[in-house]
Motif scaffolding. Sequence first.
Motif, PDB file in Angstrom:
ATOM      1  N   ARG A 273      -1.373  36.241   9.077  1.00  0.00           N
ATOM      2  CA  ARG A 273       0.092  36.205   9.081  1.00  0.00           C
ATOM      3  C   ARG A 273       0.620  35.477   7.864  1.00  0.00           C
ATOM      4  O   ARG A 273       0.656  34.252   7.815  1.00  0.00           O
TER       5      ARG A 273
ATOM      6  N   ASN B  38       1.257  36.220  23.856  1.00  0.00           N
ATOM      7  CA  ASN B  38       2.396  37.138  23.800  1.00  0.00           C
ATOM      8  C   ASN B  38       2.008  38.447  24.487  1.00  0.00           C
ATOM      9  O   ASN B  38       1.047  39.095  24.091  1.00  0.00           O
TER      10      ASN B  38
ATOM     11  N   ASP C 269       0.344  45.507  25.219  1.00  0.00           N
ATOM     12  CA  ASP C 269      -0.365  44.964  24.052  1.00  0.00           C
ATOM     13  C   ASP C 269      -0.210  43.461  24.117  1.00  0.00           C
ATOM     14  O   ASP C 269       0.891  42.949  24.013  1.00  0.00           O
ATOM     15  N   THR C 270      -1.314  42.759  24.367  1.00  0.00           N
ATOM     16  CA  THR C 270      -1.174  41.302  24.423  1.00  0.00           C
ATOM     17  C   THR C 270      -1.945  40.668  23.276  1.00  0.00           C
ATOM     18  O   THR C 270      -2.908  41.236  22.762  1.00  0.00           O
ATOM     19  N   GLY C 271      -1.485  39.501  22.896  1.00  0.00           N
ATOM     20  CA  GLY C 271      -2.182  38.778  21.836  1.00  0.00           C
ATOM     21  C   GLY C 271      -2.086  37.285  22.072  1.00  0.00           C
ATOM     22  O   GLY C 271      -1.015  36.744  22.302  1.00  0.00           O
TER      23      GLY C 271
HETATM   24  N1  SER Z   1       1.314  42.412  19.018  1.00  0.00           N
HETATM   25  C1  SER Z   1       1.659  41.183  19.658  1.00  0.00           C
HETATM   26  C2  SER Z   1       1.473  39.975  18.747  1.00  0.00           C
HETATM   27  O1  SER Z   1       0.851  40.123  17.751  1.00  0.00           O
HETATM   28  C3  SER Z   1       0.780  40.979  20.862  1.00  0.00           C
HETATM   29  O2  SER Z   1      -0.526  41.261  20.557  1.00  0.00           O
HETATM   30  O3  SER Z   1       1.960  38.940  19.052  1.00  0.00           O
END
Ligand code: SER
Length: 545
Positions: A72, A188, A211-213
Motif C-alpha cells: 500500500r 475488513n 472479500d475479506t482482508g
Molecule cells: N479488499 C479489502 C481490503 O483490501 C478486503 O480484502 O481491505
Amino acid sequence: MTANELRNKFLEFFEKRGHKIVPSSSLVPDDDSSVLLTTAGMQQFKPYYTGAKDPIKDFGVRRTVSIQKSFRTSDINSVGDESHLTFFEMLGNFSFGDYFKENAIEWAWEFITKELKISPERCYVSIFAGDTDVPEDKESFNIWKSLGLSDYKIKKCGREDNFWGPTGNEGPCGPTTEIYIDGVEVWNLVFNEYYQHPDKTLTPLKQKGVDTGMGLERLAKAVQNVSTIFETDLFKSLVETSRIMLDHCRATSFLISDGVTPSNKEQGYILRRLMRRVMAMKEVESADIENLLKRVVKEYKNFYPELNEDLILSVFNEENSKFKKAIQQGLRELDKLEKLDAVSTFKLFESYGLTFDIIKDIAGAKAANLNQADFDAEFKKHQELSRTASAGMFKGGLADASETTIKYHTAAHLMLAALRQILGEQISQKGSNITPERLRFDFSCNQKMTPEEIKQVEDMVNEKIKEDLPVKMEEMSLEEARAAGATGVFESKYGERVKVYSIGSFSREICGGPHVEHTGVLGKFKIVKEESSSAGIRRIKALLE
Ligand code: SER
C-alpha cells in the motif's frame, strides 16, 4: 501465538469451512494493468466476482482463502507508527456468488473471539451508514447485534471508511464492515454487490460476493499483546539484528578512534569480536556496515572530534578481508568436528578468528553444549599464558638492561609524547622492542607519516634531550595514574600500585622502568624508518647517535 501459527490457523479455519487454499499472487499483478502493485487479496480473484471466470472450474468450489503479499503506497507517510506498513500480509477469505454477509461476519467473529480468544471487550466494529446511492447496511448491523454487540459497539461510517472502491478504475465493490481491536482496524469484510464503471456509476452485480482482508501484522500485534507491529515476532529478529548492528558499529567507531586495532588479545579482541559479529550477520552487507560507521562519525564528530572516519574505514576493511578468508578455512574445520566444546571452540577462534558468537550462530546443534562461561575460562587461561611468556621475554620491551638499552627506553617515552603532540592524542603505543642497537616502536595510526611529521617528531625529541629534563619515578594507584594523565596500559586490577615515569612535564607513562636520570645523556635521536606494521599500526625504527 506466533505469526506463523496465525497464518496456519487462518487457512485451516476456512479450509474446514469449505474454502480452497489459494497461494498468494505476485506483488506485481499479471493481468491487471489498472494497478501497479497488488494492494489486496481480492485482486487475483476479480474475474470470479464479475463472472468472467468460473470458480468451480478453477477451484472446484465458490470459496477461497489466501494469504496475499500486499503493498500500500497510500500508507507510506504513516509508516513508523504502531500499525502502518507499505508491504504487509493479508489474510483473506472470499466467496464468489456463494455465502454472503451472515457467514462472513459470524466466521470472522468466531475466528477472532473463539479461535484466537481475543476478548470481545477489546473489539468494536463499523458498518456502512448509507448515502444517496447505496442504502445503509442494516443487514450487517443486525447480524452484529445477534452476535451480542451493543449498539454503541457498532459504529456507522460513510463511504470514505466503509465502502470498498474497486482497485483500478472499475470493478466489483460494495459496503464493508470492519473489526477493530484495541482501536486499530484489523479486518475488513467487503460485500461485493455492485460493479463500478469508469464513470463511477454503480450497477448491481449478478452474483454477490465476499472479500475479506485482515492484516497479519496487526493481528499479531493484538494477539501477542504488544504495542507496535515492530514488536511482533514478524519483526523481532530483524529488529534485534539492527540493534546489535547499531551498538557494535557505534562501539567499533569509538574503539578504533581511540587507537584500538583488532587482534586476538585484550582490547583488540573486544574490538575484533564486535566487528566480526556484525560481519558474520547473514542479513548484513559490508557496504551497510561502512555506511553505518560513517553515520556514527557524522553523528558524534562534533562532540568527539577524535572520531576518525578514514582510520575507522581502513581498519574495518582490512579486518573484513581477513575475516572473509578466515571464515572459509574455519568453516571447513568446523565441518570436520562432530561436537564443540570450549577447547575446540577456542582453537577455532585462535586459528581462524571465528569468535564465540559466530561459532554459536553457525554451528547449530554441534554447539548445543557450548557455553560462554567455559569458553571465557579457556580464553583467560591462554591470555595468562601468553602474558607470562611475553613478560619473560623482555620487560617493558627491553632485550636486556644495558646502558644503551636504557637510553633507548627513555627515548621511546620521549618519542611517544612527541607523536601524540604532533599526530594527536589518539596515538597509542602498540608494542616496542629495544635492543642495544636500535629502538623499534609500534603505534596506532592510520596514515603513513609525512617526511615533515617525521622531522617534527625528531626535532621535538632532540629538543627535549637538549633541555636535559629530569626523569622521575613515582608509585601510585592505577586510578591516580589515570587522573594524573599518564599514558600506558590500564589493564591491571583495581587498586593495584603502578610506577609512573615522568620526563619533566613533557611525558608521563605507566612503566616498569628502568630509565636514565636526565635526558641530556641520550645523544642525537634519529628516525631511520617509518612503515606499516599491520592494519592501523605504524612501526618506527629509531637510533641514538
Ligand atoms: N479488499 C479489502 C481490503 O483490501 C478486503 O480484502 O481491505
